[in-house]
Design an enzyme around this catalytic site. Structure first.
Site, PDB file in Angstrom:
ATOM      1  N   PRO A  88      35.672  63.865  26.850  1.00 17.02           N
ATOM      2  CA  PRO A  88      35.220  62.924  25.819  1.00 17.02           C
ATOM      3  C   PRO A  88      35.544  63.425  24.398  1.00 17.02           C
ATOM      4  O   PRO A  88      35.430  62.666  23.437  1.00 17.02           O
ATOM      5  CB  PRO A  88      33.711  62.839  26.028  1.00 17.02           C
ATOM      6  CG  PRO A  88      33.409  63.544  27.303  1.00 17.02           C
ATOM      7  CD  PRO A  88      34.560  64.450  27.600  1.00 17.02           C
ATOM      8  N   GLU A 115      28.742  69.815  34.117  1.00 11.74           N
ATOM      9  CA  GLU A 115      28.382  69.519  32.719  1.00 11.74           C
ATOM     10  C   GLU A 115      29.528  69.787  31.756  1.00 11.74           C
ATOM     11  O   GLU A 115      29.424  69.497  30.568  1.00 11.74           O
ATOM     12  CB  GLU A 115      27.145  70.322  32.286  1.00 11.74           C
ATOM     13  CG  GLU A 115      25.942  70.176  33.204  1.00 11.74           C
ATOM     14  CD  GLU A 115      25.532  68.723  33.454  1.00 11.74           C
ATOM     15  OE1 GLU A 115      25.401  67.974  32.471  1.00 11.74           O
ATOM     16  OE2 GLU A 115      25.358  68.359  34.632  1.00 11.74           O
ATOM     17  N   ARG A 152      53.163  52.565  35.527  1.00 11.00           N
ATOM     18  CA  ARG A 152      53.669  51.204  35.295  1.00 11.00           C
ATOM     19  C   ARG A 152      54.698  51.157  34.168  1.00 11.00           C
ATOM     20  O   ARG A 152      55.402  50.165  34.019  1.00 11.00           O
ATOM     21  CB  ARG A 152      52.527  50.206  35.067  1.00 11.00           C
ATOM     22  CG  ARG A 152      51.888  50.264  33.712  1.00 11.00           C
ATOM     23  CD  ARG A 152      50.785  49.230  33.573  1.00 11.00           C
ATOM     24  NE  ARG A 152      51.279  47.877  33.385  1.00 11.00           N
ATOM     25  CZ  ARG A 152      51.865  47.438  32.271  1.00 11.00           C
ATOM     26  NH1 ARG A 152      52.049  48.241  31.249  1.00 11.00           N
ATOM     27  NH2 ARG A 152      52.268  46.195  32.162  1.00 11.00           N
ATOM     28  N   ASP A 167      55.388  44.634  26.657  1.00 10.52           N
ATOM     29  CA  ASP A 167      53.949  44.385  26.654  1.00 10.52           C
ATOM     30  C   ASP A 167      53.374  44.292  25.266  1.00 10.52           C
ATOM     31  O   ASP A 167      53.916  44.804  24.301  1.00 10.52           O
ATOM     32  CB  ASP A 167      53.215  45.516  27.373  1.00 10.52           C
ATOM     33  CG  ASP A 167      53.289  45.343  28.869  1.00 10.52           C
ATOM     34  OD1 ASP A 167      54.057  44.479  29.311  1.00 10.52           O
ATOM     35  OD2 ASP A 167      52.588  46.078  29.567  1.00 10.52           O
TER      36      ASP A 167
HETATM   37  C1  4H6 Z   1      35.175  67.702  29.981  1.00 10.60           C
HETATM   38  C2  4H6 Z   1      33.982  68.088  29.444  1.00 10.60           C
HETATM   39  C3  4H6 Z   1      36.619  62.323  30.244  1.00 10.60           C
HETATM   40  C4  4H6 Z   1      35.214  66.705  30.958  1.00 10.60           C
HETATM   41  C5  4H6 Z   1      32.800  67.495  29.916  1.00 10.60           C
HETATM   42  C6  4H6 Z   1      35.886  63.169  31.061  1.00 10.60           C
HETATM   43  C7  4H6 Z   1      34.633  61.109  29.780  1.00 10.60           C
HETATM   44  C8  4H6 Z   1      35.995  61.279  29.607  1.00 10.60           C
HETATM   45  C9  4H6 Z   1      34.054  66.121  31.437  1.00 10.60           C
HETATM   46  C10 4H6 Z   1      32.824  66.521  30.904  1.00 10.60           C
HETATM   47  C11 4H6 Z   1      34.531  62.961  31.197  1.00 10.60           C
HETATM   48  C12 4H6 Z   1      36.760  60.358  28.729  1.00 10.60           C
HETATM   49  C13 4H6 Z   1      31.207  66.405  32.694  1.00 10.60           C
HETATM   50  C14 4H6 Z   1      30.579  65.754  30.438  1.00 10.60           C
HETATM   51  C15 4H6 Z   1      30.124  65.511  33.227  1.00 10.60           C
HETATM   52  C16 4H6 Z   1      29.485  64.912  31.059  1.00 10.60           C
HETATM   53  C17 4H6 Z   1      34.129  65.066  32.478  1.00 10.60           C
HETATM   54  N1  4H6 Z   1      33.946  61.929  30.551  1.00 10.60           N
HETATM   55  N2  4H6 Z   1      31.632  65.951  31.388  1.00 10.60           N
HETATM   56  N3  4H6 Z   1      36.110  59.572  27.879  1.00 10.60           N
HETATM   57  N4  4H6 Z   1      33.714  63.773  31.965  1.00 10.60           N
HETATM   58  O1  4H6 Z   1      37.979  60.341  28.799  1.00 10.60           O
HETATM   59  O2  4H6 Z   1      29.083  65.430  32.294  1.00 10.60           O
END
Ligand code: 4H6
Length: 289
Positions: A88, A115, A152, A167
């Site tokens: 994220p 996590e 794709r 596209d």
């Molecule tokens: C890295 C760090 C990608 C990956 C933490 C992965 C959303 C996206 C993750 C986490 C993801 C995105 C582990 C944090 C589970 C929350 C895997 N979430 N997480 N937006 N989660 O591309 O707990």
């Protein structure tokens, strides 16, 4: 042949990639998707891949050793290879990235779960990418989204005459509305122009509707649009139809057709005065500014 290598604790989550267009692309030998379960690289007797965070706090983090070992054990790259970490906190994934990645021979995706990662895992990646501002339980769904978008884009995957380059996101404009039969569905009519067979008018209508949709639904994309000279009349029409679009007028006023500068015609080498009727044919435009 483009290769995707996915490091994940849950390879079964990727079953959807064995369907439909992605299935066909793999069968046609355009794409290969390999999975590495990095639990196989855990060395402890319980095959631990996660541990508690230093400094305390809830939850578990992925340990560096199994992921480092899995990356180091990959066969040497056959060509250009990019290692990608889904999180994220990464740069937001856009079509521009899809185009860039489609020029690589191999993409390696590291999928986190639990996590999060031990921070040292980040140095294995060339890029950290997010599919949007929301949190998932793991990187697997994000990796599938990215793989789908890149596959794709590979020539031949969508079929012969369909090009992903055409596209909506290649032009930064949203797609125009599309219709198929019946032309009257319970009283809802397909726009008459689309039934007319007048290809130039249909092209104009589609461009105008793409512009309309982009302004009204995705004003954030408007700054990336390259307007064409022939967009000018469409934009002026849209300004009259939507006050919200009229507010963007500064963006395209430079496309306003300028009246042609009158110059000596090559057929008038004696410098004779042009007749009134000739000037009317040239068509002097009266414009503001
Ligand atoms: C890295 C760090 C990608 C990956 C933490 C992965 C959303 C996206 C993750 C986490 C993801 C995105 C582990 C944090 C589970 C929350 C895997 N979430 N997480 N937006 N989660 O591309 O707990």
């Amino acid at each position: 042949m483009m290769q995707f290598t996915v490091l994940t604790l849950f390879p079964e989550m990727f079953a959807p990639l064995q369907e439909s267009i992605l299935k066909r692309a793999q069968e046609a030998g355009l794409v290969k998707i390999l999975f590495v379960n990095f639990r196989d690289y855990a060395t402890s007797k319980h095959k631990n891949v996660d541990d508690v965070p230093y400094g305390g706090g809830a939850g578990m983090l992925l340990k560096p050793e199994p992921i480092f070992a899995a990356i180091r054990d990959l066969p040497p790259p056959c060509g250009r290879r990019r290692v990608i970490l889904m999180s994220p906190q990464g740069d937001v994934f856009r079509q521009e990235k899809v185009r860039e990645w489609s020029e690589q021979e191999e993409l390696v995706f590291i999928c986190g779960h639990y996590e999060g990662f031990d921070e040292r895992i980040r140095e294995l990646a060339d890029e950290e990418v997010s599919i949007g501002d929301y949190v998932l339980t793991g990187g697997e769904l994000a990796a599938m989204v990215m793989i789908d978008a890149v596959v794709r884009f590979i020539p031949g995957v969508l079929g012969e005459d369909t090009s992903a380059e055409e596209d909506s996101h290649s032009s930064s404009l949203l797609e125009y509305p599309q219709y198929t039969r019946p032309s009257d569905f319970e009283g809802r009519q397909v726009p008459k122009i689309l039934l007319s067979g007048h290809h130039a008018m249909i092209k104009r209508w589609r461009r105008k509707e793409s512009l309309r949709r982009t302004f009204l639904r995705r004003p954030d994309l408007v700054k990336a649009v390259t307007f064409r000279v022939d967009d000018y009349p469409l934009l002026e029409e849209l300004s009259l139809e939507h006050e919200a679009i009229a507010e963007w007028q500064d963006l395209w006023k430079h496309l306003c057709p300028q009246p042609k500068r009158r110059r000596r015609s090559s057929h008038n080498t004696e410098g004779k005065q042009c007749s009134e009727s000739h000037l009317q044919e040239v068509g002097v435009l009266e414009l503001d500014e």
